[in-house]
Motif scaffolding. Structure first.
Motif, PDB file in Angstrom:
ATOM      1  N   GLU A   1      20.018  -9.318 -21.978  1.00 47.50           N
ATOM      2  CA  GLU A   1      18.727  -9.928 -21.644  1.00 47.50           C
ATOM      3  C   GLU A   1      17.656  -9.478 -22.625  1.00 47.50           C
ATOM      4  O   GLU A   1      16.875 -10.281 -23.130  1.00 47.50           O
ATOM      5  CB  GLU A   1      18.334  -9.561 -20.219  1.00 47.50           C
ATOM      6  CG  GLU A   1      17.048 -10.231 -19.760  1.00 47.50           C
ATOM      7  CD  GLU A   1      16.690  -9.854 -18.333  1.00 47.50           C
ATOM      8  OE1 GLU A   1      15.567 -10.141 -17.924  1.00 47.50           O
ATOM      9  OE2 GLU A   1      17.549  -9.271 -17.645  1.00 47.50           O
ATOM     10  N   ILE A   2      17.600  -8.165 -22.894  1.00 50.80           N
ATOM     11  CA  ILE A   2      16.601  -7.644 -23.822  1.00 50.80           C
ATOM     12  C   ILE A   2      16.901  -8.122 -25.235  1.00 50.80           C
ATOM     13  O   ILE A   2      16.018  -8.580 -25.965  1.00 50.80           O
ATOM     14  CB  ILE A   2      16.563  -6.103 -23.783  1.00 50.80           C
ATOM     15  CG1 ILE A   2      16.220  -5.618 -22.370  1.00 50.80           C
ATOM     16  CG2 ILE A   2      15.541  -5.570 -24.782  1.00 50.80           C
ATOM     17  CD1 ILE A   2      16.241  -4.116 -22.210  1.00 50.80           C
ATOM     18  N   LYS A   3      18.173  -8.029 -25.624  1.00 53.22           N
ATOM     19  CA  LYS A   3      18.549  -8.430 -26.977  1.00 53.22           C
ATOM     20  C   LYS A   3      18.351  -9.926 -27.194  1.00 53.22           C
ATOM     21  O   LYS A   3      18.023 -10.365 -28.298  1.00 53.22           O
ATOM     22  CB  LYS A   3      20.008  -8.033 -27.260  1.00 53.22           C
ATOM     23  CG  LYS A   3      20.201  -6.535 -27.444  1.00 53.22           C
ATOM     24  CD  LYS A   3      21.587  -6.204 -27.943  1.00 53.22           C
ATOM     25  CE  LYS A   3      21.715  -4.729 -28.297  1.00 53.22           C
ATOM     26  NZ  LYS A   3      23.038  -4.399 -28.858  1.00 53.22           N
ATOM     27  N   GLY A   4      18.541 -10.697 -26.145  1.00 55.86           N
ATOM     28  CA  GLY A   4      18.312 -12.132 -26.259  1.00 55.86           C
ATOM     29  C   GLY A   4      16.852 -12.429 -26.556  1.00 55.86           C
ATOM     30  O   GLY A   4      16.532 -13.311 -27.363  1.00 55.86           O
ATOM     31  N   ALA A   5      15.962 -11.693 -25.932  1.00 55.27           N
ATOM     32  CA  ALA A   5      14.533 -11.873 -26.168  1.00 55.27           C
ATOM     33  C   ALA A   5      14.161 -11.463 -27.589  1.00 55.27           C
ATOM     34  O   ALA A   5      13.367 -12.136 -28.260  1.00 55.27           O
ATOM     35  CB  ALA A   5      13.739 -11.046 -25.159  1.00 55.27           C
ATOM     36  N   VAL A   6      14.762 -10.384 -28.062  1.00 54.33           N
ATOM     37  CA  VAL A   6      14.495  -9.921 -29.426  1.00 54.33           C
ATOM     38  C   VAL A   6      15.008 -10.930 -30.445  1.00 54.33           C
ATOM     39  O   VAL A   6      14.346 -11.234 -31.439  1.00 54.33           O
ATOM     40  CB  VAL A   6      15.153  -8.539 -29.671  1.00 54.33           C
ATOM     41  CG1 VAL A   6      15.040  -8.137 -31.136  1.00 54.33           C
ATOM     42  CG2 VAL A   6      14.496  -7.485 -28.793  1.00 54.33           C
ATOM     43  N   ALA A   7      16.204 -11.480 -30.190  1.00 56.38           N
ATOM     44  CA  ALA A   7      16.787 -12.469 -31.106  1.00 56.38           C
ATOM     45  C   ALA A   7      15.910 -13.710 -31.193  1.00 56.38           C
ATOM     46  O   ALA A   7      15.724 -14.282 -32.272  1.00 56.38           O
ATOM     47  CB  ALA A   7      18.189 -12.841 -30.640  1.00 56.38           C
ATOM     48  N   ALA A   8      15.364 -14.133 -30.057  1.00 61.96           N
ATOM     49  CA  ALA A   8      14.512 -15.320 -30.039  1.00 61.96           C
ATOM     50  C   ALA A   8      13.194 -15.073 -30.762  1.00 61.96           C
ATOM     51  O   ALA A   8      12.657 -15.961 -31.426  1.00 61.96           O
ATOM     52  CB  ALA A   8      14.256 -15.744 -28.597  1.00 61.96           C
ATOM     53  N   LYS A   9      12.686 -13.852 -30.660  1.00 69.36           N
ATOM     54  CA  LYS A   9      11.378 -13.532 -31.246  1.00 69.36           C
ATOM     55  C   LYS A   9      11.467 -13.262 -32.734  1.00 69.36           C
ATOM     56  O   LYS A   9      10.660 -13.764 -33.521  1.00 69.36           O
ATOM     57  CB  LYS A   9      10.800 -12.307 -30.521  1.00 69.36           C
ATOM     58  CG  LYS A   9       9.455 -11.825 -31.048  1.00 69.36           C
ATOM     59  CD  LYS A   9       8.343 -12.793 -30.748  1.00 69.36           C
ATOM     60  CE  LYS A   9       6.995 -12.226 -31.165  1.00 69.36           C
ATOM     61  NZ  LYS A   9       5.885 -13.170 -30.890  1.00 69.36           N
TER      62      LYS A   9
END
Length: 238
Positions: free
Chosen positions: A1-9
């Motif tokens: 979940e956290i890494k997904g947000a970082v990847a999107a940003k």
């Protein structure tokens, strides 16, 4: 979940992310709610948005974000063909953010026994290295690969990586613009991409293929001639 947000940003695939909180590396399966339960609770609460005085709560948690190639490096050095292919695709997604470390890892796959891996490595290198990088020399070596598909991919990569007018690269590609070479159509396109506009030697080599026995090669020669000729020259139509 956290890494997904970082990847999107920040457009860094999760495979290259290392997230650190208070000197502890977070695990892939950890969620925001698990790592920051109090913050999530505040965010879901009206009191977490405002305390009634009109002032906002600025107690936002922070995580150290590090771009790490460790996981992909393990796949490229010890994994089989499927693992290497997946890792090379991930490196391509990372792009030039991986720096010299990503380039070095990609270079290790250029001579792997699987031609699919060699093709993927050439393609990845053209992305992670960029134009003008010295690693183009290793791509030039793939022009003698036993696999026609690898050679074709190498010509395409050279067209993307070479600085226009680089004499050494022009000479290298020019050696394959001959009637006996089965990949000559790709060589023609690459030559037009790397030679300077108006390069007479390159133009002469390209014109020699306008009467090639292959329609594919003839059309490639016409396209190449259109790219490299100075204004005023005439080509032919397929």
């Amino acid at each position: 979940e956290i890494k997904g947000a970082v990847a999107a940003k920040w457009h860094v695939p999760s495979a290259f992310q290392q997230l650190v909180l208070n000197c502890t590396v977070l695990q892939d399966e950890q969620s925001v709610a698990e790592v920051f339960p109090e913050f999530v609770q505040r965010a879901r609460s009206a009191d977490g948005v405002a305390d009634g005085s009109g002032e906002h709560d600025d107690a936002t948690p922070s995580i150290l974000f590090v771009v790490s190639l460790q996981a992909v490096a393990e796949e490229l050095t010890a994994g089989g063909a499927p693992a290497k292919l997946a890792a090379l695709r991930q490196l391509s997604c990372l792009g030039r953010k991986g720096g010299e470390a990503a380039i070095s890892l990609t270079l290790t796959c250029l001579t792997f026994q699987s031609d699919r891996v060699r093709i993927a490595a050439v393609e990845a290198l053209s992305v992670v290295a960029g134009r003008g990088h010295s690693s183009i020399a290793a791509v030039c070596e793939r022009l003698d690969d036993e696999s026609p598909s690898v050679r074709q991919t190498a010509f395409k990569a050279i067209a993307q990586m070479a600085d226009r007018g680089d004499a050494a690269i022009v000479a290298c590609v020019g050696r394959y613009v001959v009637h006996a070479d089965p990949c000559r159509s790709f060589a023609l396109e690459a030559l037009a991409a790397v030679a300077k506009q108006g390069d007479e030697e390159a133009i002469t080599a390209i014109v020699a293929h306008l009467d090639d026995g292959s329609a594919v090669v003839r059309c490639a020669a016409i396209r190449a001639l259109a790219k490299i000729s100075m204004r005023g020259r005439r080509g032919r139509s397929c």
